[in-house]
Design a protein around this motif. Structure first.
Motif, PDB file in Angstrom:
ATOM      1  N   SER A  60     -57.510 -72.491  59.664  1.00  0.00           N
ATOM      2  CA  SER A  60     -58.722 -71.758  60.033  1.00  0.00           C
ATOM      3  C   SER A  60     -58.372 -70.327  60.468  1.00  0.00           C
ATOM      4  N   GLN A  64     -55.973 -72.836  63.473  1.00  0.00           N
ATOM      5  CA  GLN A  64     -55.984 -74.274  63.716  1.00  0.00           C
ATOM      6  C   GLN A  64     -55.673 -74.993  62.402  1.00  0.00           C
ATOM      7  N   VAL A  66     -56.572 -77.667  59.990  1.00  0.00           N
ATOM      8  CA  VAL A  66     -57.789 -78.428  59.695  1.00  0.00           C
ATOM      9  C   VAL A  66     -57.512 -79.405  58.556  1.00  0.00           C
ATOM     10  N   THR A 100     -63.715 -69.628  62.153  1.00  0.00           N
ATOM     11  CA  THR A 100     -63.076 -70.276  63.294  1.00  0.00           C
ATOM     12  C   THR A 100     -63.346 -71.781  63.194  1.00  0.00           C
ATOM     13  N   TYR A 101     -62.535 -72.560  63.910  1.00  0.00           N
ATOM     14  CA  TYR A 101     -62.767 -73.997  63.823  1.00  0.00           C
ATOM     15  C   TYR A 101     -64.129 -74.386  64.416  1.00  0.00           C
ATOM     16  N   LYS A 105     -66.688 -76.716  62.280  1.00  0.00           N
ATOM     17  CA  LYS A 105     -67.145 -77.998  62.831  1.00  0.00           C
ATOM     18  C   LYS A 105     -68.663 -78.177  62.717  1.00  0.00           C
ATOM     19  N   LEU A 129     -59.598 -81.637  63.089  1.00  0.00           N
ATOM     20  CA  LEU A 129     -58.285 -81.011  63.210  1.00  0.00           C
ATOM     21  C   LEU A 129     -57.210 -82.062  62.935  1.00  0.00           C
TER      22      LEU A 129
END
Length: 295
Positions: A60, A64, A66, A100-101, A105, A129
């Motif tokens: 991400s 992160q 993912v 961004t995560y 989400k 994640l």
């Protein structure tokens, strides 16, 4: 003394038996049955008795790791935060590496199902994640008293996408993934696979230089035979993982002569599973681990 010898013999035979278990890998968890690359899909695979959970990882914007096959939101099954489907034309707008995560989400990956997999259960779920996936699966294994499994983690990387839908270098990508893996799993329960040989070469060098622990490496290929694969890599991986239709008995034997295991992908009918197993492969990857569990 006699008791010690008997105990050692028993342990050796038990270990040998475990080492020879045919490896059933749940592709993206259990994509034929549950939304792919989601925690429910991995739990379903565990319930079905897989020996390995196969999954893919991307990065991400906030770096992160993912769990996702595509580095974008697929029009096949993803819905936007407002509930409307992502269209084919919109896919490039939802590049995970530019999100961004917390943004990632918000997108649903299970409510619509996937028309390619009519048995797939529909449910509200999102891309998790890698750390969340490992923690959830390890807790589930403990809760249910299941046998530990391996994690076959694919780094989704293409040279043409360096710096676009993934980090600029395979070193950065790999280091991010390695840090998550090694914090949460023993190295001997992990396989790292990729179609991008630059990724595999980097991991191999890091292992040789003692910068990474000794994680098994798997070369994913669609058309390349084993000899060409090993030549291109410059080393022998632990696994040769080809598209199952290019495999022959001779090719499997060639790999085994070099102590390389063969685990082809993605095999979804019982008949093709039986035919592939008859070639002498060490395991197989399937969207339907329920169909493979009796092999």
């Amino acid at each position: 003394m006699k008791h010690i010898v008997l105990l050692l013999t028993y342990c050796f035979l038990s270990f040998s038996s475990m080492a020879q278990v045919f490896d059933i890998e749940g592709h993206r968890g259990s994509r034929g049955l549950m939304p792919e690359n989601t925690i429910p899909a991995f739990k379903r695979a565990l319930d079905l008795g897989v020996t390995t959970l196969e999954m893919d990882v991307c990065i991400s914007k906030d770096l992160q790791v993912v769990v996702s096959h595509e580095p974008y939101m697929s029009a096949l099954y993803v819905s936007k935060p407002d509930g409307s489907p992502v269209t084919k034309e919109e896919e490039s707008n939802y590049n995970l590496f530019k999100m961004t995560y917390s943004e990632i989400k918000q997108f649903d990956t299970g409510k619509r199902g996937n028309e390619r997999f009519p048995e797939q259960q529909k449910m509200a779920v999102h891309k998790p994640l890698l750390v969340e996936t490992i923690q959830a699966c390890e807790a589930y294994i403990k809760e249910k008293g299941l046998q530990p499994v391996r994690y076959n983690i694919e780094i989704k990387s293409e040279e043409s996408e360096y710096g676009i839908s993934q980090p600029k270098t395979v070193e950065v990508f790999s280091d991010l993934v390695y840090k998550v893996i090694i914090r949460h799993l023993p190295a001997d329960r992990v396989i790292l696979q990729s179609f991008d040989f630059n990724v595999l070469k980097y991991w191999h060098s890091q292992i040789l230089n003692k910068q990474y622990q000794n994680i098994a490496l798997s070369a994913l290929v669609e058309k390349l035979d084993a000899q060409a694969t090993f030549s291109a890599l410059g080393f022998l991986p632990s696994y040769y993982s080809p598209y199952f239709k290019i495999l022959t008995k001779e090719e499997v034997q060639f790999c085994h002569d070099k102590q390389v295991k063969v685990v082809p992908w993605t095999i979804n009918t019982v008949e093709e599973m039986k035919q592939t197993k008859a070639l002498g492969v060490d395991g197989l990857i399937s969207d339907y681990p329920n169909r493979a569990k009796d092999l």
